[in-house]
Design an enzyme around this catalytic site. Structure first.
Site, PDB file in Angstrom:
ATOM      1  N   THR A  59       0.855  -1.184   0.000  1.00 59.82           N
ATOM      2  CA  THR A  59       0.000   0.000   0.000  1.00 59.82           C
ATOM      3  C   THR A  59       0.891   1.234   0.000  1.00 59.82           C
ATOM      4  OG1 THR A  59      -1.760  -1.151   1.148  1.00 59.82           O
ATOM      5  CG2 THR A  59      -1.822   1.243   1.222  1.00 59.82           C
ATOM      6  N   LYS A 101      -7.755   1.983  -3.128  1.00 60.89           N
ATOM      7  CA  LYS A 101      -7.627   1.458  -1.771  1.00 60.89           C
ATOM      8  C   LYS A 101      -7.545   2.577  -0.745  1.00 60.89           C
ATOM      9  CE  LYS A 101      -5.149  -1.128   1.587  1.00 60.89           C
ATOM     10  NZ  LYS A 101      -4.147  -2.106   1.987  1.00 60.89           N
ATOM     11  N   LYS A 150      -1.746   4.310   9.061  1.00 59.66           N
ATOM     12  CA  LYS A 150      -0.789   4.363   7.953  1.00 59.66           C
ATOM     13  C   LYS A 150      -1.499   4.733   6.644  1.00 59.66           C
ATOM     14  CE  LYS A 150       1.949   1.804   4.757  1.00 59.66           C
ATOM     15  NZ  LYS A 150       1.929   0.582   3.942  1.00 59.66           N
TER      16      LYS A 150
END
Lengths: 315, 315, 315, 315
Positions: D113, D188, D263
């Site tokens: 990610t 995402k 995060k």
């Protein structure tokens, strides 16, 4: 003649000049009992009322006359000071106190922190009954009440302000005229909203600065001589050790409690809603302090926000 | 001897003492060209570089020597000042400038506003190449650059700070040592985050106060002598008319632009993420200014937040 | 026998069963007049009251009986529905309406959106006077009121809920029992706070996604089949064109106005203060919508937040 | 012939069809080792690399071939999956891996990610070197990795998506094409920002509802059939007991950790800054989770926000 050689002590002189002045005091809590005590010490004749018999007894021991009803108390007082916890209690207290008429020489002074519209409502009913009213909330906290160093923010006419000024000086050192009825409350609530924001901002800024590697003392000097400075950074910096003798340097004890600034921010939120005023930071600050209250920090100085956000595990 | 009776004018004296000092300047934008011009006026010999030929020509007309590459410029300069727009350009500029070695007498000074970690990276590669580097971002804006009244926040050793201090005084009036490499940037970013918060807080507070019925001038005096005060309320109060001669009193023109404080808050957000530091108010302030940029207020003084939140229709 | 072959239309049948039921309706605004009209259409005998003579006349033309006082109206009504603008008006209306006693067969139903404590106060005074009361605020807006498709959230005992259920079905299609007195209001205010947050979150998310280069339709499908989905993303997505036939696809006209959700969030802020509940996002959402009202977006569907935050100049 | 009557089990059939396919896997952490194990179980020949020898040994024991360098690994692999912690490590890993050229049959798949701009940068250098690249971050967490039920969000051309689709189905159950390079990451990050907001909003709303006196189960049914519903209220409601078998009903253990959503929100903040997109609620949500991390809640399911805000002393 004999009396000409009597050298009056300042205290005695003061008592003389005020000996005829009867003052009613309603609400003898943490703040109220200290303020009332100062008035006794200044020589005023105190008439008191509180729902707590213990609070009344304590003032009686200092020389105050205790009343069973606010109506009687008010009729026997030239000034009546109210120091009460919230909007509803202030409203109801005044409604009850004046329902059978007032002594039209009485000047009512509400030092509670409430919505300006409450002050405006109370002023109307007091005025209609034939007496006068000003709102005069305070800042300075318990220490200010104790030491008679409070700031009073007065809402009323110029004449009313002049009328209460010297009297309030018996409990405080700064008496400010903020405008018409309710404006004392408005000034207090707005000032405290700004303070609430500054304090969280300072805590976030100091914490970030330290985590980036800056030295607390060096950075605080920089910010205080630059555009980032505020009362919160200069006088009550939330980082322990930067301002010796303040709550942050003493375990966040004493000072201005998180619970109280949360209460003031509740009023700010309410008047912002009522006046259609956007307060994005003010509302967020409100709920950050409220969050701190749910973490049992309500009775600490509000600068404890610094401790609340800094990394607990030192990571 | 004759020369002993020559009374040097201060200006001439300064020129004498610096006539031998060659200074490289990279980045001749709004800020850079004014800073470089001040150095020329102070008697330094200027070597300049910019991607814009026009910017170079303008400095050439003032007596600067234009270089085609930063490598050559750096080799011929005792000090090199860089004033560049962002992290990536600063990194890349230094990587290119020193790739074929450095003049180990050169002191590099980066006055760009960037992430402290960029300064730390650049310091490492410069040091490895054999020269010295400090970060020295500025506050004071275009007017400060013009009038040589900038504040420089220096990150480096005590010796390096002493080495650049007098030189930087040619472009500013306050030269602060903030700590080791990157701490100049850290100090600037943190100070400006606090300023950004104060300004929105002051705007919300003033707007609320006025809508509640307070007089702007009266309330501003109250707040400024109380716990709500900050640079934003005292010096650049966002309500037009309270501080004559400031942007809020001149249609929010000039001053510190919303776009620039938004950029600084972007850096604050980034370093907060990198250091795991919660900045609830700081992050919200960031995105309120960003919202203002989407409403085409980027080029106004950031105090235009007051105008942005107040009721447009006067209701 | 003749009557056996009469085939009753459903409408006629319904009229028969309710022909004896007299209903009082107080508050004939945008919502109230439509709700009252549905009751007339369902065959109820309507008694109406409003401070506006025009509103009364309009209902009179539809067959309602207009009353000069709420006391008389209430005594002649088996059900009384109140649909009023705010806390104070609801309180005062009930205080006046029941001050000379009530018909103890009357069931009072307050469909206004107010603080649960107001419902609890009104229930107490109504109950003391000898009648029954439930709070039953609605969702579904003007269209729901028009089409009798409102959702009613009822606060009262199980018996009271059963008693009002079929009656309320004359104005809505979903009648939910939320708990004791005030819980209808609590449910509405809390649900709408969540909705308010979701809508801003969806707007921010869609705007960010599009600016990063995602296709609106593709990304919306992704989010709706993933953990980011909500009513706001699925049913009333704020990006024009994603949900045809909704306000965002029709210039943000109609729908649930920004002014009304701002009002509901004002109540949420108030009850959060009263119950010491931190609502960081809720409070921020409140003041973002309030900011939109100062930008004259109060009468647009609240999904206009998307338009408010997206970059005006396309940059 | 004999082999015609062999009835292949589905598993064996799959092994047959993939027995020749060599897959490289770089990054064998919590997620990576489970994903790689699934590939082995599906019959792929695994080549692995990790900085931790223990992680490599564990995969070797399951039949994987361990490589000393990513270059060699990549040259021997038809697919290379990278599952790495952050922007910088992804960039550097690819720069190193392809610096001496690539096997032009290799399809690189980054499931880390990271910022979409990192994917776009890596795609460019991979493409320039002669191979292909897609970004394909996942959702579903450790359980999804374990059970091969992850969702993959793929950024690349339609052809590239078709090329990786069946392969990724060996580790997940839903493979979505989100658009061009970086759009998998963008989808995402944006979805998770929305989720992060919904969860805090749901926690605030549920807490407020309960403190006002609503029953958790009753109110949750109301919200889930109304406009306040979201994945957070329906599937992973933060109030313990409402969704049995979820982290909130199991002490907030397991699930999607506060540290990980923090995060992702750090990336959301970063891309919002980069694309000039205001995210007021998103940024606030970011720093609320960050605050929770400073209170040692980083390893709990992010729904622990409910526990974080509710009144600790039950008051």
């Amino acid at each position: 003649m004999a009396f000409r050689i009597i050298k009056l002590t300042p205290n005695f002189a003061r008592m003389m000049s005020t000996s005829a002045t009867k003052v009613g005091f309603i609400g003898l809590g943490q703040m109220g009992n200290r303020m009332a005590t100062n008035l006794i010490n200044k020589g005023y004749k105190l008439n008191v009322f509180d729902v707590s018999p213990e609070a009344c007894d304590a003032m009686k021991a200092k020389g105050a006359q205790v009343y069973k009803t606010t109506q009687e108390l008010a009729k026997e007082s030239e000034f009546v000071v109210t120091m009460l916890p919230n909007n509803d209690i202030v409203k109801e207290t005044y409604e009850v106190m004046i329902k059978d008429g007032v002594n039209n020489k009485t000047m009512f002074v509400d030092s509670s922190t409430v919505d300006p519209s409450v002050s405006q409502y109370v002023q109307k009913i007091v005025s209609k009954a034939g007496a006068r009213f000003v709102d005069a909330p305070v800042s300075g906290g318990v220490m200010g009440a104790q030491n008679a160093t409070l700031t009073f923010m007065v809402g009323g006419t110029k004449e009313e302000y002049e009328h209460v000024k010297d009297f309030l000086a018996g409990m405080g050192k700064k008496i400010t005229h903020c405008g018409t009825y309710g404006m004392g409350e408005a000034a207090k609530i707005c000032n405290n909203m700004m303070l609430a924001i500054s304090m969280i901002g300072t805590a976030e800024t100091m914490n970030l600065a330290l985590r980036l590697g800056l030295d607390a003392k060096v950075f605080n000097e920089i910010i205080n001589s630059s555009t980032g400075r505020s009362w919160a950074s200069e006088i009550n910096n939330p980082v322990p050790g930067l301002n010796p003798g303040t709550p942050p340097s003493d375990g966040y004890k004493g000072g201005f409690s998180t619970a109280l600034i949360t209460k003031d921010l509740g009023l700010a939120s309410s008047v912002a809603t009522g006046s259609n005023s956007p307060i994005m930071l003010g509302a967020l600050a409100h709920h950050i302090y409220r969050l701190m209250c749910t973490h049992d920090l309500g009775n600490k100085d509000f600068s404890v926000i610094y401790d609340f956000i800094k990394n607990k595990s030192g990571k």
